[in-house]
Design an enzyme around this catalytic site. Structure first.
Site, PDB file in Angstrom:
ATOM      1  N   THR A  45     141.486  46.554  33.939  1.00  0.00           N
ATOM      2  CA  THR A  45     142.632  47.460  33.994  1.00  0.00           C
ATOM      3  C   THR A  45     142.193  48.878  33.631  1.00  0.00           C
ATOM      4  O   THR A  45     140.999  49.178  33.556  1.00  0.00           O
ATOM      5  CB  THR A  45     143.807  46.894  33.156  1.00  0.00           C
ATOM      6  N   LYS A  49     139.076  50.679  36.531  1.00  0.00           N
ATOM      7  CA  LYS A  49     139.181  50.064  37.862  1.00  0.00           C
ATOM      8  C   LYS A  49     138.239  50.681  38.904  1.00  0.00           C
ATOM      9  O   LYS A  49     137.839  50.003  39.845  1.00  0.00           O
ATOM     10  CB  LYS A  49     140.615  50.155  38.372  1.00  0.00           C
ATOM     11  N   ASP A  85     146.061  44.083  43.554  1.00  0.00           N
ATOM     12  CA  ASP A  85     147.279  44.880  43.344  1.00  0.00           C
ATOM     13  C   ASP A  85     148.127  44.979  44.620  1.00  0.00           C
ATOM     14  O   ASP A  85     149.352  44.994  44.557  1.00  0.00           O
ATOM     15  CB  ASP A  85     146.923  46.292  42.857  1.00  0.00           C
ATOM     16  N   TYR A 193     157.995  48.776  35.178  1.00  0.00           N
ATOM     17  CA  TYR A 193     158.652  47.605  34.572  1.00  0.00           C
ATOM     18  C   TYR A 193     159.107  47.833  33.140  1.00  0.00           C
ATOM     19  O   TYR A 193     159.500  46.902  32.447  1.00  0.00           O
ATOM     20  CB  TYR A 193     157.800  46.333  34.700  1.00  0.00           C
TER      21      TYR A 193
END
Ligand code: ATR
Length: 248
Positions: A45, A49, A85, A193
């Site tokens: 992460t 990346k 992703d 989120y």
């Protein structure tokens, strides 16, 4: 969510998921450690990346096109980089509509947008992008052969609107799209989120749109990682429940 899926499928005697914070200057050593310890897979992460690609033996086509790796699989010491992703974007959308030949608008031009563009273009959608910094949007439109869109009030023609920016993330809970601009035939996907229900999704729901929250992106990219690590299929419900127990 990976642990929950291991337990559900009885794989917990073979797999365990551990977290590690790796500083950038230790990235090469960390990857050597994966080889030395025979670790089966890694979820990569922020902020590694892109940098991690230099230390791998092979990249799959999606990781190459997106220009980032979020998943590494160790096949007998050979490390292959993947990017799941884009599956986090296209798989939940596919559960609701077939995007082939449909107009889709992607908001943003960062790393997450690159994954969304790759996934949606590969699925046959007619993709347009819109970004605050127009030079970045222009570069992406040239690289991926997608259209540019400038006017966020005028989005009626799009079957799906996909927010890949950080706008809407707590504590600044704004929305790039107004309620008036949306109509009931549209699908709205928000990668944010936190909060679970962003202002954009609140507007979309009130207009009768189909809605997908950022949790789905997390879950569906994880499902693909799970497949790559274990060779087994998990179910979105299992991973979603585990995620919501923490975030919900
Ligand atoms: P990621 O790799 O997660 O996609 P990023 O590369 O930092 O993150 O990209 C963030 C995206 O959110 C960019 O498209 C950014 O727009 P700019 O390219 O103009 O910076 C977008 N973004 C962030 N804050 C924004 C804001 N307040 N209004 C509009 N767009 C914003």
């Amino acid at each position: 969510m990976h642990e929950a899926a291991y337990h559900e499928l009885g794989l917990n005697s073979r797999f365990v998921f551990c977290r590690a914070r790796v500083h950038s200057e230790n990235l090469a050593m960390a990857i050597d450690g994966v080889r030395a310890l025979g670790i089966r897979g890694v979820s990569v992460t922020m902020p590694h990346k892109i940098a991690v690609m230099d230390y791998l033996d092979e990249l799959d086509i999606a990781a190459k096109s997106i220009g980032a790796v979020n998943t590494i699989v160790n096949e007998n010491g050979k490390l292959k980089g993947y990017n799941t992703d884009f599956r986090g974007v296209v798989d939940p959308i596919r559960e609701i509509i077939d995007v082939k030949d449909r107009e889709v608008l992607i908001l943003g031009a960062g790393g997450a947008s690159r994954a969304a563009i790759y996934g949606l273009v590969s699925s046959g959608a007619k993709v347009s992008i819109c970004n605050r910094s127009q030079d970045k949007a222009f570069e992406l439109s040239e690289e991926f052969g997608v259209n540019l869109h400038f006017e966020l009030k005028d989005i009626g023609k799009f079957s799906a609107i996909v927010n890949m920016t950080s706008v809407g993330m707590a504590p600044n809970t704004d929305s790039l799209i107004t309620q008036e601009a949306l109509n009931a035939d549209q699908l709205v996907f928000d990668a944010v989120y936190n909060p679970l229900e962003t202002k954009m999704l609140e507007y979309a729901r009130s207009k009768g749109c189909s809605c997908i929250s950022g949790i789905e992106m997390l879950v569906y990219q994880g499902l693909e990682q799970f497949r790559l690590y274990t060779g087994c299929e998990s179910q979105p419900e299992i991973m979603r429940k585990a995620v919501l127990e923490v975030l919900g």
